[in-house]
Design a protein around this motif. Structure first.
Motif, PDB file in Angstrom:
ATOM      1  N   THR A 106      73.709  68.332  70.753  1.00  0.00           N
ATOM      2  CA  THR A 106      73.784  68.926  69.391  1.00  0.00           C
ATOM      3  C   THR A 106      73.784  67.946  68.318  1.00  0.00           C
ATOM      4  O   THR A 106      72.993  68.264  67.292  1.00  0.00           O
ATOM      5  N   ILE A 107      74.691  67.070  68.207  1.00  0.00           N
ATOM      6  CA  ILE A 107      74.718  65.938  67.266  1.00  0.00           C
ATOM      7  C   ILE A 107      73.436  65.343  67.334  1.00  0.00           C
ATOM      8  O   ILE A 107      73.050  64.966  65.961  1.00  0.00           O
ATOM      9  N   GLN A 108      72.925  64.796  68.351  1.00  0.00           N
ATOM     10  CA  GLN A 108      71.623  64.206  68.369  1.00  0.00           C
ATOM     11  C   GLN A 108      70.521  65.000  67.698  1.00  0.00           C
ATOM     12  O   GLN A 108      69.597  64.476  66.634  1.00  0.00           O
ATOM     13  N   ILE A 109      70.356  66.167  68.129  1.00  0.00           N
ATOM     14  CA  ILE A 109      69.260  67.278  67.617  1.00  0.00           C
ATOM     15  C   ILE A 109      69.683  67.364  65.951  1.00  0.00           C
ATOM     16  O   ILE A 109      68.847  67.362  65.194  1.00  0.00           O
ATOM     17  N   GLY A 110      70.807  67.505  65.462  1.00  0.00           N
ATOM     18  CA  GLY A 110      71.008  67.592  64.020  1.00  0.00           C
ATOM     19  C   GLY A 110      70.723  66.115  63.406  1.00  0.00           C
ATOM     20  O   GLY A 110      70.216  66.412  62.183  1.00  0.00           O
ATOM     21  N   ALA A 111      70.908  64.978  63.815  1.00  0.00           N
ATOM     22  CA  ALA A 111      70.500  63.848  63.162  1.00  0.00           C
ATOM     23  C   ALA A 111      69.016  63.904  62.972  1.00  0.00           C
ATOM     24  O   ALA A 111      68.397  63.463  62.257  1.00  0.00           O
ATOM     25  N   ILE A 112      68.079  64.315  64.274  1.00  0.00           N
ATOM     26  CA  ILE A 112      66.733  64.262  64.091  1.00  0.00           C
ATOM     27  C   ILE A 112      66.217  65.270  62.932  1.00  0.00           C
ATOM     28  O   ILE A 112      65.510  64.873  62.069  1.00  0.00           O
ATOM     29  N   VAL A 113      66.883  66.411  62.988  1.00  0.00           N
ATOM     30  CA  VAL A 113      66.523  67.570  61.894  1.00  0.00           C
ATOM     31  C   VAL A 113      66.825  66.878  60.349  1.00  0.00           C
ATOM     32  O   VAL A 113      65.920  66.974  59.451  1.00  0.00           O
ATOM     33  N   LEU A 114      67.861  66.147  60.146  1.00  0.00           N
ATOM     34  CA  LEU A 114      68.325  65.731  59.003  1.00  0.00           C
ATOM     35  C   LEU A 114      67.536  64.582  58.688  1.00  0.00           C
ATOM     36  O   LEU A 114      67.027  64.573  57.480  1.00  0.00           O
ATOM     37  N   CYS A 115      67.088  63.661  59.416  1.00  0.00           N
ATOM     38  CA  CYS A 115      66.048  62.506  59.103  1.00  0.00           C
ATOM     39  C   CYS A 115      64.775  63.106  58.715  1.00  0.00           C
ATOM     40  O   CYS A 115      64.195  62.550  57.643  1.00  0.00           O
ATOM     41  N   ILE A 116      64.102  64.203  59.364  1.00  0.00           N
ATOM     42  CA  ILE A 116      62.985  64.528  59.038  1.00  0.00           C
ATOM     43  C   ILE A 116      63.093  65.307  57.603  1.00  0.00           C
ATOM     44  O   ILE A 116      62.163  65.211  56.719  1.00  0.00           O
ATOM     45  N   GLY A 117      64.305  66.127  57.367  1.00  0.00           N
ATOM     46  CA  GLY A 117      64.422  66.615  55.957  1.00  0.00           C
ATOM     47  C   GLY A 117      64.607  65.760  54.973  1.00  0.00           C
ATOM     48  O   GLY A 117      64.117  66.106  53.795  1.00  0.00           O
ATOM     49  N   ALA A 118      65.182  64.525  55.272  1.00  0.00           N
ATOM     50  CA  ALA A 118      65.274  63.618  53.952  1.00  0.00           C
ATOM     51  C   ALA A 118      64.032  63.132  53.775  1.00  0.00           C
ATOM     52  O   ALA A 118      63.705  62.833  52.553  1.00  0.00           O
ATOM     53  N   ALA A 119      63.074  62.630  54.531  1.00  0.00           N
ATOM     54  CA  ALA A 119      61.870  62.415  54.424  1.00  0.00           C
ATOM     55  C   ALA A 119      61.134  63.237  53.580  1.00  0.00           C
ATOM     56  O   ALA A 119      60.182  62.972  52.594  1.00  0.00           O
ATOM     57  N   LEU A 120      61.195  64.667  53.882  1.00  0.00           N
ATOM     58  CA  LEU A 120      60.431  65.663  53.226  1.00  0.00           C
ATOM     59  C   LEU A 120      61.072  65.781  51.635  1.00  0.00           C
ATOM     60  O   LEU A 120      59.973  65.813  50.656  1.00  0.00           O
ATOM     61  N   CYS A 121      62.319  65.568  51.606  1.00  0.00           N
ATOM     62  CA  CYS A 121      62.929  65.542  50.181  1.00  0.00           C
ATOM     63  C   CYS A 121      62.340  64.366  49.328  1.00  0.00           C
ATOM     64  O   CYS A 121      61.747  64.731  48.147  1.00  0.00           O
ATOM     65  N   ALA A 122      62.176  63.212  49.966  1.00  0.00           N
ATOM     66  CA  ALA A 122      61.692  61.986  49.181  1.00  0.00           C
ATOM     67  C   ALA A 122      60.401  62.035  48.917  1.00  0.00           C
ATOM     68  O   ALA A 122      59.666  61.578  47.906  1.00  0.00           O
TER      69      ALA A 122
END
Length: 527
Positions: free
Chosen positions: A91-107
């Motif tokens: 769950t922690i690994q999946i959450g990290a992947i989702v967060l990284c993609i979201g950060a890229a989209l924000c930027a």
């Protein structure tokens, strides 16, 4: 290793996984400095504070924060299933992947619509991580060091807050120097992914939670992981780890006698579980209504209302957030000694005093020419963070992760965080509008529920320090198979038998050896 740390491996596990906590807090706070970057308003075609059309901007700033909290709420709900079905680790690994993609989209956002979607997406990853990480830390820690270990989540949260504010302060001078570059707001948003990405790369090295392994009947693996995590200097045969494993296994068997399966809404099924839910829900709503996120996300607007301008509001925000780091370290060092209730009571009282002072000073001096009075109104804001960071920041996650039984800890922490994020949506959406419309009176809105919070903590929150996660069940009226904290003479004999079986070649991970110990003790009691 000392009072707080059984061994370096255990410490390394809880600190390394908390890199995800750093990404979460960074993502939650970064908009606070983003709204201080002139190029952000220009890129998304928003009116800055003080210019015509700012009412729309204030509403959108609230929406940016609101959708982030909404995404985090979704992430917390996902955790209620994934933490048990897939494991805490995955769950922690999946959450990290989702967060990284979201950060890229924000930027990479080019308009308001894309930015709102990106904040929602990143929020899902934040919700998964911030819900699962303290639960994982609690489950891999010893009873005596759990407060210290889970406080690493709070400490690394403070690191994330600090990074967001200082990076935001540093890049401000690119725009102040006349540059038209969008780097000052895009880079800080992208950097949110860095700690999560680092954690993700090394995450295969992290062990599974021994309690989750037991839930899946992987007992031999659970025992091996527990011995490695809780290996203590001076113990040749892992006596304390064996006792802990034995209690976990006995409690699992006891719980399965009562109920063999856990339903989707098990967290609401019994009076004891509903009491737990009521406590964490109350804690999260009251904590958010102290106004901590109003200050963290809109301090730049607050300081501007108090007559400050230029880079000064960003500098004060960076200093304010930095203070949270030593506050969380203080929690880590003393929460296992003084207890969770004591910390929360002192914190609630101190925050109430801070809010009243801020309310009075802003009421008297905001909008006047008295610059000394306006500067004095900055002091209660800093007094607030001293009490919040040292008494509530780490303690709330520690307490939430402790009070639920292993079988429903995933559901329980998800419910707790969903309540926190629901409160965040209301606070963060209303915040910039309220500050613009009613000003200092918004602090009065925060002070009233905080005053109610003090007796709620005193009368309804049980103490949990030094108890194993299984022992805490007794505080809610559930049966404890065998106590670790305050064990009776008979229970001490049971533990001695368990250690003896292990030392003579038995393996407590097998049901036969567990039954042998219980039978041996029951026979001795009858004799």
């Amino acid at each position: 290793m000392g009072k707080f740390i059984p061994n370096l491996f255990n410490l390394a596990v809880v600190v390394y996984v908390a890199l995800g906590s750093t990404s979460c807090s960074y993502g939650l706070a970064i908009l606070g400095s983003t709204v201080g970057q002139p190029s952000f308003y220009k890129s998304l075609k928003l009116a800055p504070q003080g210019e015509p059309g700012y009412e729309r901007t204030a509403s959108l700033i609230g929406a940016f924060n609101g959708v982030g909290a909404a995404g985090a709420c979704i992430g917390a709900i996902i955790n209620s299933w994934s933490a048990d079905a897939l494991s805490r680790k995955l769950t922690i690994q999946i959450g990290a992947i989702v967060l990284c993609i979201g950060a890229a989209l924000c930027a990479a956002s080019v308009n308001v619509g894309m930015f709102i979607f990106a904040r929602l997406f990143a929020g899902v990853g934040i919700g998964m991580l911030v819900t699962c990480i303290p639960m994982y830390q609690a489950e891999v820690s010893t009873p005596e060091s759990r407060g210290f270990m889970v406080s690493m989540h709070g400490i690394m949260f403070a690191v994330g807050y600090g990074l967001s504010s200082w990076i935001g302060y540093g890049v401000y001078f690119i725009s102040a120097g006349g540059s038209e570059s969008t780097f000052p707001w895009r880079f800080p948003l992208a950097f949110q992914a860095a700690p999560a990405l680092l954690m993700l790369v090394g995450s295969p090295w992290l062990p599974y939670s021994p309690r989750w392994l037991m839930m899946k009947d992987r007992f031999e693996e659970a025992e091996a992981v527990l011995k490695r995590l809780h290996d203590r200097k001076g113990e040749v045969n892992h006596e304390t780890a064996i006792k802990e494993f034995y209690q976990m296994r006995r409690q699992l068997e006891e719980d399965r006698k009562i109920k063999s399966t856990v339903s989707t809404f098990e967290v609401f099924k019994t009076a004891a579980n509903r009491k737990r839910v009521a406590i964490v829900a109350a804690m999260m709503w009251f904590n958010m209504f102290t106004g901590v996120l109003i200050i963290a996300n809109y301090a730049v607007l607050l300081f501007t209302q108090l007559g400050l301008s230029g880079s000064t509001p960003l500098l004060l925000l960076a200093i304010w957030i930095t203070i949270s780091f030593p506050g969380n370290v203080f929690t880590a060092l003393y929460v296992d000694r003084w207890g969770r209730r004591g910390f929360m009571l002192v914190g609630a009282i101190g925050i109430e005093v801070s809010l009243i002072l801020e309310c009075v000073l802003q009421a008297v001096y905001t909008g006047t020419s008295n610059t000394a009075g306006q500067k004095a109104a900055i002091f209660p804001i800093f007094l607030f963070i001293c009490f919040w960071s040292s008494c509530f920041d780490a303690t709330q996650y520690l307490y939430m992760a402790e009070i639920f039984p292993t079988a429903i800890r995933g559901q329980g922490t998800a419910v707790g965080m969903a309540n926190q994020f629901a409160a965040q949506i209301i606070i963060l959406v209303a915040g910039p509008i309220a500050l613009n419309e009613i000003g200092w009176k918004f602090f009065l809105v925060m002070a009233c529920p905080t005053a109610v919070y003090i007796p709620v903590i005193y009368f309804f929150f049980p103490e949990t320090r030094n108890r194993s996660l299984e022992d805490i069940n007794a505080e809610f009226g559930d049966k404890v198979a065998v106590h670790y904290y305050g064990a009776t003479a008979e229970e001490q004999e049971e533990y001695a038998q368990a250690v003896d079986v292990e030392h003579h070649g038995g393996v407590l991970a097998t049901k036969g050896d567990l039954s042998e110990v219980v039978h041996h003790v029951e026979h001795a009691e009858k004799s």
